[in-house]
Write a protein that holds these residues in place. Structure first.
Motif, mmCIF file in Angstrom:
data_model
loop_
_atom_site.group_PDB
_atom_site.id
_atom_site.type_symbol
_atom_site.label_atom_id
_atom_site.label_comp_id
_atom_site.label_asym_id
_atom_site.label_seq_id
_atom_site.Cartn_x
_atom_site.Cartn_y
_atom_site.Cartn_z
ATOM 1 N N LEU A 47 28.525 11.827 -2.248
ATOM 2 C CA LEU A 47 28.329 10.501 -1.668
ATOM 3 C C LEU A 47 27.093 10.435 -0.794
ATOM 4 N N ARG B 152 36.937 11.275 1.505
ATOM 5 C CA ARG B 152 35.649 11.928 1.776
ATOM 6 C C ARG B 152 35.831 13.281 2.449
ATOM 7 N N SER C 71 22.971 3.333 2.286
ATOM 8 C CA SER C 71 24.342 2.852 2.293
ATOM 9 C C SER C 71 24.632 2.116 3.594
ATOM 10 N N THR D 82 30.942 3.162 -5.548
ATOM 11 C CA THR D 82 31.944 4.042 -4.965
ATOM 12 C C THR D 82 33.200 3.233 -4.729
#
Length: 96
Positions: A57, A27, A6, A19
Protein backbone atom coordinates in the motif's frame (compact mmCIF):
# COMPACT_ATOMS: atom_id res chain seq x y z
CA UNK A 1 -5.77 16.21 -12.37
CA UNK A 2 -4.84 12.99 -10.59
CA UNK A 3 -2.13 12.53 -8.03
CA UNK A 4 -0.02 9.58 -6.93
CA UNK A 5 -0.35 10.72 -3.31
CA UNK A 6 -2.85 8.99 -1.08
CA UNK A 7 -5.22 10.77 1.33
CA UNK A 8 -2.87 9.95 4.24
CA UNK A 9 -0.07 11.93 2.57
CA UNK A 10 2.10 9.01 1.51
CA UNK A 11 3.29 8.65 -2.05
CA UNK A 12 3.60 5.45 -3.99
CA UNK A 13 3.98 4.05 -7.43
CA UNK A 14 0.52 2.53 -7.41
CA UNK A 15 -1.23 5.59 -8.87
CA UNK A 16 -4.69 4.63 -9.99
CA UNK A 17 -4.73 1.43 -7.92
CA UNK A 18 -7.89 0.75 -5.99
CA UNK A 19 -7.75 -0.30 -2.36
CA UNK A 20 -10.75 -1.82 -0.65
CA UNK A 21 -11.92 -0.93 2.84
CA UNK A 22 -11.06 -4.48 3.95
CA UNK A 23 -7.45 -4.07 2.83
CA UNK A 24 -7.16 -0.81 4.73
CA UNK A 25 -8.46 -2.45 7.91
CA UNK A 26 -5.86 -5.23 7.58
CA UNK A 27 -2.81 -2.99 7.12
CA UNK A 28 0.55 -4.14 8.41
CA UNK A 29 3.54 -1.79 8.64
CA UNK A 30 6.88 -3.61 8.65
CA UNK A 31 10.24 -1.87 9.07
CA UNK A 32 13.29 -3.32 7.31
CA UNK A 33 16.97 -2.43 7.63
CA UNK A 34 18.52 -1.71 4.23
CA UNK A 35 22.19 -1.03 3.49
CA UNK A 36 23.65 1.06 0.69
CA UNK A 37 21.11 3.91 0.60
CA UNK A 38 22.69 7.35 0.29
CA UNK A 39 20.45 9.76 -1.67
CA UNK A 40 17.11 10.61 -3.22
CA UNK A 41 17.79 8.27 -6.13
CA UNK A 42 18.01 5.41 -3.61
CA UNK A 43 14.62 6.42 -2.17
CA UNK A 44 13.05 6.49 -5.62
CA UNK A 45 14.54 3.16 -6.72
CA UNK A 46 13.39 1.32 -3.60
CA UNK A 47 9.96 2.97 -3.55
CA UNK A 48 9.41 2.03 -7.19
CA UNK A 49 10.62 -1.55 -6.85
CA UNK A 50 8.90 -2.42 -3.56
CA UNK A 51 5.79 -0.39 -4.39
CA UNK A 52 5.19 -2.57 -7.46
CA UNK A 53 4.69 -5.70 -5.32
CA UNK A 54 1.19 -7.10 -4.90
CA UNK A 55 -0.38 -6.04 -1.62
CA UNK A 56 1.97 -3.11 -0.97
CA UNK A 57 0.00 0.00 0.00
CA UNK A 58 2.90 2.37 0.73
CA UNK A 59 6.67 2.55 1.07
CA UNK A 60 8.53 5.03 3.27
CA UNK A 61 12.32 5.26 2.95
CA UNK A 62 14.45 6.77 5.75
CA UNK A 63 17.85 7.14 4.07
CA UNK A 64 19.65 8.51 7.14
CA UNK A 65 18.32 5.74 9.37
CA UNK A 66 18.79 2.99 6.77
CA UNK A 67 15.17 1.95 7.21
CA UNK A 68 12.36 1.12 4.81
CA UNK A 69 8.79 0.92 6.14
CA UNK A 70 6.50 -1.16 3.95
CA UNK A 71 2.76 -1.03 4.59
CA UNK A 72 0.91 -4.01 3.17
CA UNK A 73 -2.61 -5.35 3.01
CA UNK A 74 -2.16 -8.19 5.48
CA UNK A 75 1.15 -9.87 6.27
CA UNK A 76 4.16 -8.87 4.17
CA UNK A 77 6.04 -11.31 1.94
CA UNK A 78 9.56 -10.81 3.31
CA UNK A 79 11.09 -12.84 0.48
CA UNK A 80 9.42 -10.69 -2.18
CA UNK A 81 10.38 -7.47 -0.38
CA UNK A 82 14.00 -8.65 -0.11
CA UNK A 83 14.05 -9.55 -3.82
CA UNK A 84 12.57 -6.15 -4.80
CA UNK A 85 15.17 -4.32 -2.69
CA UNK A 86 17.92 -6.48 -4.21
CA UNK A 87 16.58 -5.74 -7.73
CA UNK A 88 16.82 -2.03 -6.92
CA UNK A 89 20.50 -2.52 -6.08
CA UNK A 90 20.41 -2.55 -2.26
CA UNK A 91 20.56 -5.15 0.50
CA UNK A 92 17.85 -5.92 3.01
CA UNK A 93 19.72 -6.87 6.19
CA UNK A 94 16.71 -7.80 8.33
CA UNK A 95 13.70 -6.44 10.14
CA UNK A 96 14.22 -3.50 12.46
Amino acid sequence: MSSCCSPDGSCGTNAGATTTATALADRTATVYRVSGMTCGHCRTAITTSVGALDGVLSVDVDIDGGLVTVTTAGDPDDTAVAAAIDDAGYELTGRA
